[in-house]
Each structure stands twice: as structure tokens, then as C-alpha cells.
Design a protein around this motif. Sequence first.
Motif, short mmCIF file in Angstrom:
data_model
loop_
_atom_site.label_atom_id
_atom_site.label_comp_id
_atom_site.label_asym_id
_atom_site.label_seq_id
_atom_site.Cartn_x
_atom_site.Cartn_y
_atom_site.Cartn_z
N SER A 75 -34.30 50.48 40.87
CA SER A 75 -32.81 50.57 41.41
C SER A 75 -32.29 49.36 41.88
CB SER A 75 -32.93 51.39 42.63
OG SER A 75 -33.69 50.86 43.62
N VAL A 76 -32.81 48.12 41.87
CA VAL A 76 -32.22 46.91 42.16
C VAL A 76 -31.72 46.31 41.23
CG1 VAL A 76 -32.89 44.67 43.43
CG2 VAL A 76 -34.21 46.72 44.21
N ARG A 77 -30.51 46.42 40.92
CA ARG A 77 -29.99 46.00 39.64
C ARG A 77 -28.69 45.31 39.90
NH1 ARG A 77 -34.19 45.97 37.89
NH2 ARG A 77 -34.96 46.94 36.04
N ARG A 78 -28.27 45.11 41.23
CA ARG A 78 -26.73 44.48 41.51
C ARG A 78 -26.92 43.73 42.61
NH1 ARG A 78 -22.83 47.12 38.47
NH2 ARG A 78 -23.56 49.18 37.70
N ASP A 131 -19.34 39.12 44.24
CA ASP A 131 -19.11 40.93 44.25
C ASP A 131 -20.29 41.57 44.24
OD1 ASP A 131 -18.16 43.54 43.51
OD2 ASP A 131 -16.74 42.86 42.52
N PRO A 132 -20.36 42.48 45.48
CA PRO A 132 -21.78 43.14 45.52
C PRO A 132 -22.02 43.97 44.11
CG PRO A 132 -20.52 43.34 47.50
CD PRO A 132 -19.66 42.62 46.46
N THR A 133 -21.15 44.42 43.37
CA THR A 133 -21.22 45.31 42.21
C THR A 133 -21.45 44.55 41.11
OG1 THR A 133 -18.78 44.85 41.28
CG2 THR A 133 -19.28 46.66 43.08
N VAL A 134 -21.53 43.24 41.01
CA VAL A 134 -21.97 42.26 39.91
C VAL A 134 -23.54 42.69 39.45
CG1 VAL A 134 -22.45 39.86 39.17
CG2 VAL A 134 -20.06 40.78 40.23
N LEU A 135 -23.91 42.85 38.21
CA LEU A 135 -25.28 42.86 37.92
C LEU A 135 -26.08 41.53 38.10
CD1 LEU A 135 -24.77 44.69 34.62
CD2 LEU A 135 -25.68 45.73 36.72
N ARG A 154 -31.38 38.55 47.32
CA ARG A 154 -29.97 38.84 47.33
C ARG A 154 -28.98 38.28 48.71
NH1 ARG A 154 -29.54 45.05 45.82
NH2 ARG A 154 -31.18 45.05 47.03
N SER A 155 -29.66 38.68 49.83
CA SER A 155 -28.92 38.57 50.89
C SER A 155 -28.42 37.10 50.96
CB SER A 155 -29.90 38.80 52.01
OG SER A 155 -29.23 38.75 53.32
N TRP A 156 -29.50 35.96 50.69
CA TRP A 156 -29.25 34.70 51.06
C TRP A 156 -28.45 34.13 49.86
CZ3 TRP A 156 -34.90 33.28 53.62
CH2 TRP A 156 -34.81 34.07 54.89
N THR A 157 -28.67 34.54 48.73
CA THR A 157 -27.75 34.08 47.71
C THR A 157 -26.21 34.36 47.96
OG1 THR A 157 -29.40 34.25 46.03
CG2 THR A 157 -27.12 34.30 45.29
N HIS A 158 -25.85 35.68 48.81
CA HIS A 158 -24.71 35.97 49.30
C HIS A 158 -24.24 34.84 50.11
CE1 HIS A 158 -23.45 39.76 47.36
NE2 HIS A 158 -24.63 40.24 47.60
N LEU A 159 -25.40 34.19 51.26
CA LEU A 159 -24.99 33.33 51.93
C LEU A 159 -24.41 31.96 51.39
CD1 LEU A 159 -24.86 32.46 55.23
CD2 LEU A 159 -27.41 32.01 54.85
N GLU A 186 -24.04 44.93 51.52
CA GLU A 186 -22.46 44.73 51.88
C GLU A 186 -22.12 44.35 53.26
OE1 GLU A 186 -22.84 47.30 47.98
OE2 GLU A 186 -23.93 46.90 49.98
N ALA A 187 -22.68 45.02 54.07
CA ALA A 187 -22.57 44.58 55.54
C ALA A 187 -23.08 43.22 55.72
CB ALA A 187 -23.23 45.48 56.22
N GLN A 188 -24.23 42.81 55.20
CA GLN A 188 -24.35 41.41 55.43
C GLN A 188 -23.57 40.45 54.92
OE1 GLN A 188 -28.51 41.15 53.93
NE2 GLN A 188 -29.52 42.22 55.86
N ARG A 189 -22.97 40.62 53.68
CA ARG A 189 -21.99 39.78 53.02
C ARG A 189 -20.85 39.78 53.93
NH1 ARG A 189 -17.94 41.25 49.76
NH2 ARG A 189 -17.24 39.65 47.84
#
Length: 419
Positions: free
Chosen positions: A372-375, A345-349, A330-335, A293-296
Motif C-alpha cells: 500500500s505504500v506507493r505514494r 504533491d502527496p499524490t506523486v508516486l 516520506r515524512s522527512w522527505t516532505h520536510l 498530508e497533515a504533517q506536510r
Amino acid sequence: MPADVPAPAQVPAPDGVGIVWDDALCEYDFGPYHPMAPIRLTLTRILAGAAGVLDRECVRTLPAPVASDEELGTVHDPALVQAVRRASTGFEGLTAEDLDELISFGIGGDDVPPFPGMHTASARIAGGSLAAVDAILAGHVRSAVNVAGGMHHAKPGSVSGFCVYNDAALAVRRALDAGEERVMYVDVDVHHGDGVERALWDEPRAVTLSIHETGERLFPGTGFVQDTGGPSAQGTAINVPLPPRTTADGWVRAIRATVPALVRAVRPTLLVTQHGADTHRSDPLADFSVTLEAQREVMMLMKELADEVCGGRWLALGGGGYAVIDVVPRSWTHLLAVATGEPIDPTVLLPQEFLEAADRARTEHGLSPEPSVRRFGDDRPLAMRDWEHGFDPEDPLDRAVQAARRGAFPEWGLDPFLD
């Protein structure tokens, strides 16, 4: 655009966003036990594709050509390039005398071992960032992303920290040589962007700003507030070293307390940013507790600043990140999502296609399942206190931030207590 750099594969609209990709980028591979595993690029591509990011209308695919020796020579010494070429046979093709000579260039040992095709793979990453900046300068795209890039530790005369050729410094130098008035490089990797700083140390038209874990505790042991640039470029090197165990809220607070004011004061015509994912709390090679969330949030800030100050002219690069399955994709997909206009949205599956690919990668790497990695996020929303709401002299983070502000802000006409 230089004739030896291929034009973008498509004819994009002026508001297009270039994404550098070539499957050959995954050939940058130091071997099965090295932390920088190319699976992080493969899984980023799978996740971004499954999330629909790569199908957005604005996306333009950019090539990753192999940079020429002449292009590499704008930053790197010819002797280094020749040494990397010699190392490109891998260990099996090298004598003891070769290895002794190569170690003087940083090649060898656990960090940057030689591997077959080393020069071509490294020069391709550099060529991808050069193609990206060329596309921006030519007006073919407004901004661009090269997640394979961000090799910020490579020095003009030596390799370092898993980095062979410094694509970030090469891209900045290319832009300056093409006539850009001022380029600003912002590095939010957990490690100091020492190679970029060194390559541009005495260049008054380039400003480097690195926010990182203090060099007193972490590789490469550099990046202190008193390091401010060469004799012809005082104030153009800016460092914000932060204490170990910096939290997600603290990290965003530190960045918001320094970067926006400085970018607005510097007023670059091009913004180049490096987004190493190794600030994350799960990364094995550092000591921050940052979340996705912070990286995004910081990615969105960089885009906002590029839009406000540079007319959207922005080159975003990858960098470090050694939780190669659970964090980096996940981080770079956010980028990629932020750069192409619509953050996820970080809450998206996470898409099932990615989860299956990640499970296969864990099996291949001998890792345990990670249910635990699902979102897209870590289920840890930010709750930070803005700098404007007060400085706490008892807080080690606040003291570090204020020291950086006092060192850098006056050079750019800013008040470290009020701005």
C-alpha cells in the motif's frame, strides 16, 4: 562561528538551505531490536535523493562534526558527558558496578542501552545541529534542516526516551549566546518536548511550545497547560496537550489555533522546530491518527511563519518516528522539500529506487511486504474546520485547545477567545 566548528562545505548563496548530513550519523544505533533504527535516516536520504530534493540549486551540505565537551556543557552536566563516555564501550566493556552507576544517568534498560561509540555518535548529532545554527547565524544559509536531530527528551543531567544529548536545546542556547534577541522552539512530535523545556525553563529569551499527546496517557508524562516556565521566565513554556486518537484534521486544527498567533506575538528572531513523525497513525509508540498530508501541511505552516516573522531564519529538526520504513522517510522527505522551497504533491508516486530500498530493508528487518505504500501521501486529503469557524465545547480536542489558549495567550497580550 566558533573555530572548532567546520565551515559549510560550500560557499552558499544568502538564500541557501543547509542540509546536515554525514553517513556517520547512522552510527547512532541502539541495536537491532530498538525502535529507533538508523535505517530511517538511510531511507530518508535515498528517498530525498531519488526525488531530486537534494539536487535543488539552493541546497548546501552542512557537516555533522562531533560536538566538544565544552559545547555539550552549555546544556549538559559534565558528569553526564563522562557517564556517556563510559557507556561507549557497550555492554561487554561494563561491570555490574558500572551498570548500576550508569542507570542513575538513565543509561541502561530498553530505552537508552549503552552501545559502542555512544558518545561520538550522540555528540555528532548535536554537532550537526550546532553547525546548522552557526551557518544560519553567520548568514551562510537562510535556513537549515537536520533530520537526525530533534533529541528532545535528553535532560541536562540524564538521558531519556532514546535521546542522549539534546541537540535542540544546544542549538537554542548557541543562538542565544551568539546574541539572538529571542528564539522560539516549536515541537510537534507526539511526545512532549520535556528536555528542551527543562533546559530552557528559566530563560526569558527562549520560548518553548510543545503540541503533544497528553502526558496523562503517554510518555514522558509531562507537558500540561499549567507548566509555564521558571520564576524569571513566566509564560515562556507553552504546552498544548491533546487527547489520544487525535485525527489528522484535529491535529492541524489544534496547531493552527495556537502556533501562528503565538509565533506572531513572540516575534522570535530565529525559529527552531522539531518534526517527529510519530504523530502518524501507523506509528507503534503513540495514539494519534495523523497522516502524511497533515504533517506536510504543518511543515508548510512552519516555513510560512519563519518567512513572515524571522526573515526565513529557520532550523528544522527530525525527532521521533518508529514506523521507520513506511512513514519516517516520506515524512522527512516532505520536510526537506518544504524547506528547500517546493513541496512534493502527496499524490506523486514514490521513486522505484526508494521502493526497492524499502523492500530490501523490510527483508533485512524481517517485516512483511507493504504494497500500500506507493505514494508520498496516505491518499487522505485534509478536510479540517478552522478554529475561526467555531469552538465546540462537546469536543475533547476543542476543550484541550481552548484550555491551552486560555493559559498561554494572555501572557503574550492575546485574547484566547478572539485571537
